[in-house]
Design an enzyme around this catalytic site. Structure first.
Site, PDB file in Angstrom:
ATOM      1  N   GLN A 117      -9.551 -11.465   1.951  1.00 28.90           N
ATOM      2  CA  GLN A 117      -8.578 -10.520   2.509  1.00 28.90           C
ATOM      3  C   GLN A 117      -9.288  -9.575   3.474  1.00 28.90           C
ATOM      4  O   GLN A 117      -9.821  -8.546   3.069  1.00 28.90           O
ATOM      5  CB  GLN A 117      -7.866  -9.743   1.404  1.00 28.90           C
ATOM      6  CG  GLN A 117      -6.676  -8.951   1.934  1.00 28.90           C
ATOM      7  CD  GLN A 117      -5.775  -8.415   0.842  1.00 28.90           C
ATOM      8  OE1 GLN A 117      -5.270  -7.301   0.960  1.00 28.90           O
ATOM      9  NE2 GLN A 117      -5.559  -9.183  -0.215  1.00 28.90           N
TER      10      GLN A 117
ATOM     11  N   TYR B 266      -3.563   1.704  -5.151  1.00 28.48           N
ATOM     12  CA  TYR B 266      -2.410   2.178  -4.387  1.00 28.48           C
ATOM     13  C   TYR B 266      -1.566   3.101  -5.275  1.00 28.48           C
ATOM     14  O   TYR B 266      -0.648   2.669  -5.966  1.00 28.48           O
ATOM     15  CB  TYR B 266      -1.555   1.018  -3.888  1.00 28.48           C
ATOM     16  CG  TYR B 266      -2.272  -0.002  -3.031  1.00 28.48           C
ATOM     17  CD1 TYR B 266      -3.480   0.298  -2.388  1.00 28.48           C
ATOM     18  CD2 TYR B 266      -1.735  -1.268  -2.839  1.00 28.48           C
ATOM     19  CE1 TYR B 266      -4.129  -0.633  -1.597  1.00 28.48           C
ATOM     20  CE2 TYR B 266      -2.379  -2.206  -2.044  1.00 28.48           C
ATOM     21  CZ  TYR B 266      -3.578  -1.895  -1.436  1.00 28.48           C
ATOM     22  OH  TYR B 266      -4.209  -2.842  -0.664  1.00 28.48           O
TER      23      TYR B 266
ATOM     24  N   TYR C 110      -4.719  -8.006   6.283  1.00 25.77           N
ATOM     25  CA  TYR C 110      -4.028  -6.727   6.119  1.00 25.77           C
ATOM     26  C   TYR C 110      -4.097  -5.932   7.418  1.00 25.77           C
ATOM     27  O   TYR C 110      -4.872  -6.242   8.316  1.00 25.77           O
ATOM     28  CB  TYR C 110      -4.575  -5.940   4.933  1.00 25.77           C
ATOM     29  CG  TYR C 110      -5.975  -5.366   5.033  1.00 25.77           C
ATOM     30  CD1 TYR C 110      -6.209  -4.148   5.674  1.00 25.77           C
ATOM     31  CD2 TYR C 110      -7.059  -5.999   4.431  1.00 25.77           C
ATOM     32  CE1 TYR C 110      -7.479  -3.591   5.732  1.00 25.77           C
ATOM     33  CE2 TYR C 110      -8.333  -5.454   4.479  1.00 25.77           C
ATOM     34  CZ  TYR C 110      -8.536  -4.254   5.128  1.00 25.77           C
ATOM     35  OH  TYR C 110      -9.800  -3.704   5.185  1.00 25.77           O
TER      36      TYR C 110
ATOM     37  N   ASP D  98       1.491  -8.726  -2.479  1.00 29.62           N
ATOM     38  CA  ASP D  98       0.137  -8.231  -2.715  1.00 29.62           C
ATOM     39  C   ASP D  98       0.172  -6.745  -3.053  1.00 29.62           C
ATOM     40  O   ASP D  98       0.858  -5.958  -2.400  1.00 29.62           O
ATOM     41  CB  ASP D  98      -0.708  -8.458  -1.455  1.00 29.62           C
ATOM     42  CG  ASP D  98      -2.112  -7.906  -1.593  1.00 29.62           C
ATOM     43  OD1 ASP D  98      -2.981  -8.616  -2.129  1.00 29.62           O
ATOM     44  OD2 ASP D  98      -2.346  -6.753  -1.156  1.00 29.62           O
TER      45      ASP D  98
ATOM     46  N   TRP E  44       0.835  -1.203   0.000  1.00 28.04           N
ATOM     47  CA  TRP E  44       0.000   0.000   0.000  1.00 28.04           C
ATOM     48  C   TRP E  44       0.875   1.261   0.000  1.00 28.04           C
ATOM     49  O   TRP E  44       0.694   2.173  -0.804  1.00 28.04           O
ATOM     50  CB  TRP E  44      -0.934  -0.027   1.215  1.00 28.04           C
ATOM     51  CG  TRP E  44      -1.972   1.080   1.243  1.00 28.04           C
ATOM     52  CD1 TRP E  44      -2.157   2.070   0.327  1.00 28.04           C
ATOM     53  CD2 TRP E  44      -2.982   1.276   2.239  1.00 28.04           C
ATOM     54  NE1 TRP E  44      -3.208   2.880   0.690  1.00 28.04           N
ATOM     55  CE2 TRP E  44      -3.727   2.414   1.863  1.00 28.04           C
ATOM     56  CE3 TRP E  44      -3.320   0.602   3.406  1.00 28.04           C
ATOM     57  CZ2 TRP E  44      -4.791   2.897   2.629  1.00 28.04           C
ATOM     58  CZ3 TRP E  44      -4.383   1.083   4.164  1.00 28.04           C
ATOM     59  CH2 TRP E  44      -5.117   2.215   3.781  1.00 28.04           C
TER      60      TRP E  44
END
Length: 328
Positions: free
Chosen positions: A181, A57, A208, A52, A21
């Site tokens: 997720q 992002y 996450y 990932d 991210w």
């Protein structure tokens, strides 16, 4: 490194995954691209085999950085995960000039996959996630598009992110869901029951926010002031009082364990999470090779049952809030 066998996907994945991210320059402050790529390589050298990312992002920038990091590596040894359906990179976002929107239409699923493949410089994506539920598009339409991508060899496994049980059951009418997720850490436990339910059905979990956006590393001992664009101002509710002080009570217990065994809080946090049977892999962002090495070193040891119980007791006593991202 420790690995877990993913049931529906039938692959072995490291219990630590690279989260990206921050690599999109998405409000977490300046990120040095060379350091980021070196950090990703250090994670791979430490045994991590899963990374990932997502187009949202940094409007595709994170995917581009990941693509450059993967260049020249043996792609067959790396599990690559990305997402679709959220933000300005979608067809809807571009058509309507929106930075915040959802689009899980058939056309957009195919369009975003092609864009991600190009940015990632790869022929296929291992795990392809619906990033957020799109309440304007029937799940049948979205799953039909994913089935086509799978049949075409462009994706291998299908995932959903930030979905609830009812939505997952609806998806399963049209395809096999391989992974989910959700957010998960000591300060974000809303989806524990969902995760247990999924793993019992063969659906594995990518978690996450594994370090609680840094609050579980011991970096913050007083309430921080982030700059206006930082996601931690609103996405996570535990950097403000009264929740901040409650987290510090849990950190006091972790500090005692750290002093006893000589391990940093970040490693204690990651072991606490990944030692849970319903956590398949934990996403963790890294900015430089030193952070990567410390994170990978986590899996050379494990917390004892007594230490796990002590942390769980502190959580039950002090963390009476839901620190998960809001479901919309």
């Amino acid at each position: 490194m420790r690995y877990k066998h993913f049931q529906n996907a039938n692959v072995d994945a490291s219990v630590l995954a690279v989260g990206t991210w921050a690599l999109g320059n998405f409000g977490y402050g300046d990120v040095n691209e060379k350091d980021s790529i070196d950090a990703i390589h250090a994670m791979f050298d430490g045994g991590v085999n899963l990374i990932d990312t997502a187009p949202i992002y940094g409007a595709g920038h994170s995917e581009e950085v990941v693509g450059r990091a993967l260049k020249g590596l043996d792609r067959s040894k790396i599990l690559l995960s990305t997402k679709f359906g959220s933000g300005g990179t979608t067809l809807k976002g571009q058509r309507e000039g929106l930075k915040s929107c959802r689009d899980s239409s058939f056309a957009n699923v195919l369009y975003e996959c092609e864009c991600s493949l190009r940015r990632l410089q790869t022929d296929y994506i291992d795990f392809y996630f619906v990033h957020w539920p799109d309440y304007d598009i029937p799940l049948e339409e979205t799953m039909t598009a994913l089935n086509k991508l799978k049949a075409d060899g462009k994706i291998r496994y299908i995932g959903v992110s930030n979905f609830n049980q009812e939505q997952i059951l609806e998806c399963e009418k049209y395809t096999q869901i391989d992974v989910i997720q959700p957010p998960y850490s000591m300060v974000s436990r809303r989806d524990e029951d969902l995760m247990k339910w999924c793993v019992a059905r063969g659906i594995d979990t990518f978690t996450y926010g594994s370090l609680g956006a840094g609050i579980l590393t011991g970096t913050f001992r007083t309430p921080p002031e982030f700059h206006p664009g930082d996601p931690r101002n609103g996405f996570y509710p535990f950097f403000k009082e009264p929740n901040f002080s409650k987290v510090m009570k849990v950190l006091e217990v972790m500090d005692g364990i750290s002093a006893e065994i000589g391990k940093p809080l970040a490693q204690i946090t990651l072991n606490w999470s990944t030692q849970k049977e319903f956590v398949s892999t934990a996403l963790c962002g890294v900015r430089n090779p030193a952070e990567a090495a410390e994170n990978c070193d986590t899996f050379t040891w494990q917390l004892s049952d007594a230490h796990m119980a002590a942390i769980d007791k502190a959580i039950a006593e002090h963390l009476d809030f839901d620190g998960s991202a809001p479901v919309k």
